[in-house]
Structure formats: structure tokens, C-alpha cells
Design a protein around this motif. Structure first.
Motif, PDB file in Angstrom:
ATOM      1  N   GLU A 129       3.594 -45.484 -18.975  1.00 42.39           N
ATOM      2  CA  GLU A 129       3.792 -44.369 -18.056  1.00 42.39           C
ATOM      3  C   GLU A 129       5.240 -44.374 -17.576  1.00 42.39           C
ATOM      4  N   PRO A 130       6.092 -43.497 -18.110  1.00 47.90           N
ATOM      5  CA  PRO A 130       7.502 -43.513 -17.713  1.00 47.90           C
ATOM      6  C   PRO A 130       7.715 -42.982 -16.305  1.00 47.90           C
ATOM      7  N   ALA A 131       8.711 -43.493 -15.642  1.00 50.36           N
ATOM      8  CA  ALA A 131       9.055 -42.997 -14.309  1.00 50.36           C
ATOM      9  C   ALA A 131       9.900 -41.740 -14.439  1.00 50.36           C
ATOM     10  N   GLY A 132       9.829 -40.910 -13.413  1.00 53.03           N
ATOM     11  CA  GLY A 132      10.688 -39.735 -13.358  1.00 53.03           C
ATOM     12  C   GLY A 132      10.223 -38.560 -14.181  1.00 53.03           C
ATOM     13  N   VAL A 133       8.965 -38.568 -14.644  1.00 55.54           N
ATOM     14  CA  VAL A 133       8.401 -37.453 -15.393  1.00 55.54           C
ATOM     15  C   VAL A 133       7.086 -37.054 -14.746  1.00 55.54           C
ATOM     16  N   ARG A 134       6.885 -35.758 -14.593  1.00 58.52           N
ATOM     17  CA  ARG A 134       5.650 -35.274 -13.974  1.00 58.52           C
ATOM     18  C   ARG A 134       5.335 -33.867 -14.487  1.00 58.52           C
ATOM     19  N   LEU A 135       4.090 -33.462 -14.289  1.00 59.99           N
ATOM     20  CA  LEU A 135       3.712 -32.075 -14.539  1.00 59.99           C
ATOM     21  C   LEU A 135       4.400 -31.173 -13.522  1.00 59.99           C
ATOM     22  N   ILE A 136       4.809 -29.989 -13.954  1.00 57.47           N
ATOM     23  CA  ILE A 136       5.425 -29.076 -12.995  1.00 57.47           C
ATOM     24  C   ILE A 136       4.352 -28.437 -12.116  1.00 57.47           C
ATOM     25  N   ARG A 137       4.776 -28.025 -10.939  1.00 62.82           N
ATOM     26  CA  ARG A 137       3.907 -27.247 -10.056  1.00 62.82           C
ATOM     27  C   ARG A 137       3.960 -25.777 -10.468  1.00 62.82           C
ATOM     28  N   GLU A 138       2.957 -25.038 -10.048  1.00 64.54           N
ATOM     29  CA  GLU A 138       2.898 -23.617 -10.395  1.00 64.54           C
ATOM     30  C   GLU A 138       4.136 -22.868  -9.909  1.00 64.54           C
ATOM     31  N   ASP A 139       4.630 -23.235  -8.718  1.00 63.37           N
ATOM     32  CA  ASP A 139       5.788 -22.520  -8.173  1.00 63.37           C
ATOM     33  C   ASP A 139       7.115 -22.944  -8.817  1.00 63.37           C
ATOM     34  N   GLU A 140       7.063 -23.888  -9.773  1.00 61.55           N
ATOM     35  CA  GLU A 140       8.273 -24.334 -10.467  1.00 61.55           C
ATOM     36  C   GLU A 140       8.401 -23.739 -11.868  1.00 61.55           C
TER      37      GLU A 140
END
Length: 287
Positions: A129-140
Motif C-alpha cells: 500500500e503506497p503512501a500518498g495515493v488515494r481515491l479522488i473525492r467527487e468534488d475533485e
């Protein structure tokens, strides 16, 4: 399982190309829904699909031929006429594991070889699980679309240059129309450094729409985005992940370092004016 090399036989190539055909057809349909009209088409053709989404779209192509018979010349002629009526060339992306009779048919009908694209895949296992990566939010979403489109427009200098190039707004619309994708962002120094997406089709994780902002390149952004999607794909129950790159590109090098094997190279065959396509809007990677 994680360390096992992936061999591509005809059955796997057919599975991959059919997944690409589904992505193409569903995204082409999404473009018409977005516009609220019926201009264009996504029609079956000999086990694959012929698609026109909108002018200059990466979803204007024929994909998946040669695994379910050879297209009848009358049907192929209808497809060619449909593209011509919309002022577009016909671009066929043909696997080398497809029936060789398809390539012979296309050559007889005046198609010429324009380019190749590398199709790579790997079995799924523990990617971390890499750091600094995430799913975007709808408002992004709008910000993500802009960052990926702008980064895709600045091509990496390694490897063969792409024959594909799109206007920025066309690229943004294509990224938006991709059906069923999960979008990820990599952040560095509090900024969007890159983005990528993937979708699941019949157990295949199709890695799509990846790009890194130029000033953040060579800082592990693509590696982090790859590992995040590999972990998510394994969790989603996929057995393989697939990505398409320019031959010899930095992106191809990046994915091979993450355990992807070069499965085959699709031939890009074109009839009519030289095709205008994406530089990163579909599954091709921008490092």
C-alpha cells in the motif's frame, strides 16, 4: 502467484481485447449520453466493436477483431462508410494473436500500418500500500481531469513517439466518459502530482488514464499509482492487470519494473486520413 510470469496465449489475448472492446463501446455510449444525441455508434463487428464517439476521440476505433471469425467484407464496408460519413479514418487495433486472415483482409482493402502499442499484463498478488495515493473525492473530479489532461499533453521523450495526439478538451471529455473507472491521485508537497484510473472487466483490471505532472516526474509517482491500483485490483477479485503503453517508453519500463510482462504488440492499421487519437486518454500511460 505474485512472482509467476504471465504467458499470453490466444485465449488470454481474446479476453484482453474483448475487455478493451467493452471499455470502448461503453465509453462511446457515455459520450452520446453526455451530449444528449445519437451521433456516432458502437456496433458489434465479428466479435469486436466498431466505435465512433465524437470528433478526434480515442474511442474512434475498431478493436477485438480476429477472435470470433473474420468480418464479412459487406459488414466491414458498412463500418468504413459510417466512419467516412462522419469525416473520420478507420483505425483498427489488431492483436498478433488474432486470425491472420483479418490482417490480410485489411491490407487488401487499403489499410496501412501506422504504429504499434505494447500490451502488458501481470498476475495479481501483494503489491503493498503506497503512501500518498488515494481515491479522488467527487468534488475533485474536475481538478483531476485537468491535471491528467495537462500532464498527458507533455509527452515523455523516451521510446517511440505516439501517433496519437488530442486537443485538451477532447482529452478531458474522453477521460470523463470512461465508464466504470476508479480514479486515483498521487500527492506530493500538497499538490496533485499525477493521476491514474482503472476499471474491472470480467476479472481483468484495466489500467487507464495515467499521467504525471512534468515537474514531479522521476519521483516515483507512477510507481505509487501502479502499486495502489494493483492492491485495489487484487482486493476487487481480479486475477490479472493489463496496461497499454507506447513501445520502449518510460511508462513501459515503469510497469515492467512492477512485474508486468510484455504480452503482445497491437498493430495500428488505418484507412483514410491519418488517425488522431489520445496521448494517455485510454490505457496508454504517461510517465
Amino acid at each position: 502467484m505474485d512472482g509467476e510470469r504471465l504467458f499470453c496465449d490466444t485465449a488470454l489475448a481474446a479476453r484482453i481485447d474483448r475487455a478493451e472492446a467493452r471499455l470502448t463501446a461503453e465509453s462511446s455510449d457515455a459520450a452520446r449520453v453526455r451530449r444528449g444525441d445519437d451521433v456516432g455508434f458502437a456496433r458489434p463487428l465479428a466479435g469486436g466493436v466498431a466505435s465512433f464517439a465524437e470528433a478526434d476521440s480515442p474511442f474512434n476505433k475498431v478493436i477485438g477483431l480476429g477472435f470470433d471469425g473474420v468480418p464479412p467484407e459487406a459488414e466491414l464496408a458498412e463500418v468504413e462508410a459510417a466512419f467516412a460519413e462522419l469525416g473520420a479514418p478507420v483505425q483498427v487495433e489488431l492483436s498478433p494473436l488474432a486470425d491472420p486472415a483479418v490482417g490480410a483482409l485489411l491490407t487488401r482493402r487499403g489499410y496501412h500500418l501506422e504504429s504499434f502499442e505494447s500490451v502488458l499484463g501481470r498476475r495479481l498478488g501483494d503489491a503493498g500500500e503506497p503512501a500518498g495515493v488515494r481515491l479522488i473525492r467527487e468534488d475533485e473530479l474536475e481538478r483531476w481531469l485537468a491535471v491528467v489532461a495537462d500532464a498527458s499533453a507533455v509527452a515523455d521523450t523516451e521510446g517511440l513517439p505516439s501517433h496519437e495526439d488530442f486537443p485538451r478538451e477532447t482529452l478531458i471529455r474522453a477521460l470523463r466518459d470512461m465508464s466504470g473507472v476508479r480514479r486515483y491521485v498521487a500527492e506530493r508537497d500538497g499538490e496533485f502530482a499525477g493521476g491514474a484510473s482503472f476499471r474491472v472487466t470480467d476479472g481483468i483490471a484495466q489500467f487507464t488514464g495515467a499521467a504525471t505532472v512534468p515537474r514531479f516526474r522521476r519521483r516515483g509517482v507512477q510507481t505509487a499509482l501502479l502499486r495502489a491500483r494493483l492492491a485495489a485490483a487484487a482486493e476487487a477479485g481480479c486475477d490479472i492487470a493489463v496496461v497499454t503503453t507506447q513501445p520502449g517508453s518510460k511508462s513501459q519500463q515503469n510497469v515492467q519494473r512492477q512485474g508486468f510482462d510484455l504480452l503482445y504488440a497491437r498493430a495500428i492499421l488505418v484507412k483514410g486520413t491519418s488517425a488522431t487519437s489520445s496521448s494517455g486518454a485510454d490505457s496508454r500511460q504517461a510517465s
